[in-house]
Design a protein around this motif. Structure first.
Motif, PDB file in Angstrom:
ATOM      1  N   LEU A 114       0.778  -1.293   0.033  1.00 51.89           N
ATOM      2  CA  LEU A 114      -0.167  -0.126   0.016  1.00 51.89           C
ATOM      3  C   LEU A 114       0.853   1.181  -0.007  1.00 51.89           C
ATOM      4  N   TRP A 115       0.562   2.239  -0.923  1.00 56.17           N
ATOM      5  CA  TRP A 115       1.328   3.342  -0.871  1.00 56.17           C
ATOM      6  C   TRP A 115       0.447   4.662  -0.839  1.00 56.17           C
TER       7      TRP A 115
ATOM      8  N   PRO B 215      -7.843  -8.088  -8.933  1.00 61.36           N
ATOM      9  CA  PRO B 215      -7.399  -8.910  -7.992  1.00 61.36           C
ATOM     10  C   PRO B 215      -6.155  -8.439  -7.887  1.00 61.36           C
ATOM     11  N   GLY B 216      -5.683  -8.545  -6.630  1.00 63.71           N
ATOM     12  CA  GLY B 216      -4.181  -8.133  -6.341  1.00 63.71           C
ATOM     13  C   GLY B 216      -3.698  -6.767  -6.391  1.00 63.71           C
ATOM     14  N   MET B 217      -4.676  -5.928  -6.343  1.00 63.79           N
ATOM     15  CA  MET B 217      -4.505  -4.423  -6.077  1.00 63.79           C
ATOM     16  C   MET B 217      -4.351  -3.680  -5.000  1.00 63.79           C
ATOM     17  N   GLY B 218      -4.640  -4.770  -3.902  1.00 70.41           N
ATOM     18  CA  GLY B 218      -4.576  -4.088  -2.609  1.00 70.41           C
ATOM     19  C   GLY B 218      -5.826  -4.104  -1.720  1.00 70.41           C
ATOM     20  N   LYS B 219      -6.928  -4.399  -2.279  1.00 72.28           N
ATOM     21  CA  LYS B 219      -8.352  -4.235  -1.495  1.00 72.28           C
ATOM     22  C   LYS B 219      -8.320  -5.098  -0.182  1.00 72.28           C
ATOM     23  N   THR B 220      -7.823  -6.268  -0.146  1.00 70.99           N
ATOM     24  CA  THR B 220      -7.969  -7.169   1.081  1.00 70.99           C
ATOM     25  C   THR B 220      -6.876  -6.663   1.980  1.00 70.99           C
ATOM     26  N   THR B 221      -5.834  -6.103   1.504  1.00 71.57           N
ATOM     27  CA  THR B 221      -4.666  -5.408   2.362  1.00 71.57           C
ATOM     28  C   THR B 221      -5.234  -4.364   3.096  1.00 71.57           C
ATOM     29  N   LEU B 222      -5.961  -3.595   2.337  1.00 71.80           N
ATOM     30  CA  LEU B 222      -6.232  -2.256   2.869  1.00 71.80           C
ATOM     31  C   LEU B 222      -7.609  -2.597   4.026  1.00 71.80           C
TER      32      LEU B 222
ATOM     33  N   ARG C  96      -2.236  -1.295  -7.893  1.00 72.75           N
ATOM     34  CA  ARG C  96      -1.016  -1.539  -7.507  1.00 72.75           C
ATOM     35  C   ARG C  96      -0.705  -1.001  -6.107  1.00 72.75           C
ATOM     36  N   GLY C  97      -1.842  -0.918  -5.169  1.00 72.15           N
ATOM     37  CA  GLY C  97      -1.720  -0.418  -3.982  1.00 72.15           C
ATOM     38  C   GLY C  97      -1.724   1.158  -4.036  1.00 72.15           C
ATOM     39  N   ARG C  98      -2.195   1.850  -4.907  1.00 71.20           N
ATOM     40  CA  ARG C  98      -2.071   3.248  -4.862  1.00 71.20           C
ATOM     41  C   ARG C  98      -3.668   3.789  -5.029  1.00 71.20           C
ATOM     42  N   ASN C  99      -4.124   4.697  -4.379  1.00 71.15           N
ATOM     43  CA  ASN C  99      -5.349   5.015  -4.469  1.00 71.15           C
ATOM     44  C   ASN C  99      -5.416   6.050  -5.695  1.00 71.15           C
ATOM     45  N   VAL C 100      -5.819   5.701  -6.767  1.00 72.28           N
ATOM     46  CA  VAL C 100      -5.741   6.535  -8.098  1.00 72.28           C
ATOM     47  C   VAL C 100      -6.938   7.363  -8.268  1.00 72.28           C
ATOM     48  N   ALA C 101      -8.125   7.004  -7.866  1.00 72.59           N
ATOM     49  CA  ALA C 101      -9.417   7.800  -8.066  1.00 72.59           C
ATOM     50  C   ALA C 101     -10.336   7.471  -6.797  1.00 72.59           C
TER      51      ALA C 101
END
Length: 240
Positions: free
Chosen positions: A17-18, A36-43, A213-218
């Motif tokens: 997460l960035w 999938p794999g973009m960081g949703k569950t991690t967040l 990829r772990g970044r909040n882009v929008a």
């Protein structure tokens, strides 16, 4: 009710997460979306204290009380604040009955509110009919309903769901959507859910946060979740 600022998280040496910023306004439903794999569950796991945060802040705001830093609290200390969490793997007690699962959830909070359990059965009449059945004999959809009922029986102010439609059929998606709209818009419950089904997010959410990829882009009102934004960040080409 919740605000995240510059949240960073690592799995070992992998930066997952960035500098994620996210506000969870009271009484609204916010959808975290991404492939999938973009960081949703991690967040979700960082917000609920399951995973450690390397840097940043996660603050709980409650009317009439000073802000509380959730990073200093264990996962068990989140529930008493009014945070209910249903992870993707449900985490129900498979050898216990529906009734026993709800009792365990209530005892974990030190409550024995019969009215709260009655309210949950009103929301899930199917569970009431099956209340003497063991959880391991339930359908996948009913097991998720049980996990959700276990989170709701303690009347949380914020409900957090991670990939609620994972493995679910169309009928269950319709039923869950109706329930979330009722909880959010009729009962005033604040909802945060991580989900990759855009049609579901558009139907139930007021706001969205898009991870890439772990970044909040929008992020913004769900009406801003247009085809151009989706094509740019949620197509397979965006992975390259």
């Amino acid at each position: 009710m919740l605000s995240l600022r510059a949240v960073n998280q690592f799995y070992g040496s992998q930066h997952t997460l960035w500098n994620v910023d996210l506000d969870l306004p009271q009484g609204l439903c916010t959808g975290v979306i991404g492939l999938p794999g973009m960081g949703k569950t991690t967040l979700m796991n960082c917000i609920t204290g399951v995973l450690p945060v390397e840097s940043g802040t996660i603050v709980w705001h409650e009317a009439g009380a000073p802000p509380r830093n959730l990073l200093s609290k264990s996962p068990e200390q989140h529930s008493p604040l009014g945070i209910g969490y249903v992870p993707q793997d449900r985490r129900i007690f498979s050898q216990l009955t529906i009734e026993e699962n709800l009792h365990v959830a209530m005892r974990a909070m030190g409550t024995s509110d019969a009215a709260a359990k009655s309210d949950v059965y009103d929301l899930f009449p199917q569970l009431y009919m099956l209340r003497k059945n063991r959880a391991n004999g339930l359908s996948t959809d009913d097991q998720y309903q049980l996990a959700l009922a276990s989170a709701l029986v303690n009347r949380p102010r914020v409900l957090i769901l991670d990939e609620p439609l994972y493995g679910a059929g169309h009928s269950f998606a319709q039923k869950l959507g109706q329930l979330l709209v009722r909880l959010n818009r009729e009962l005033g419950m604040t909802v945060l859910l991580a989900e990759q089904q855009l049609s579901f997010i558009r139907r139930v959410a007021d706001r969205f946060c898009m991870l890439y990829r772990g970044r909040n882009v929008a992020q913004g009102h769900v009406n801003a979740l247009d085809d151009e934004l989706i094509a740019h960040w949620m197509s397979r080409d965006a992975w390259r």
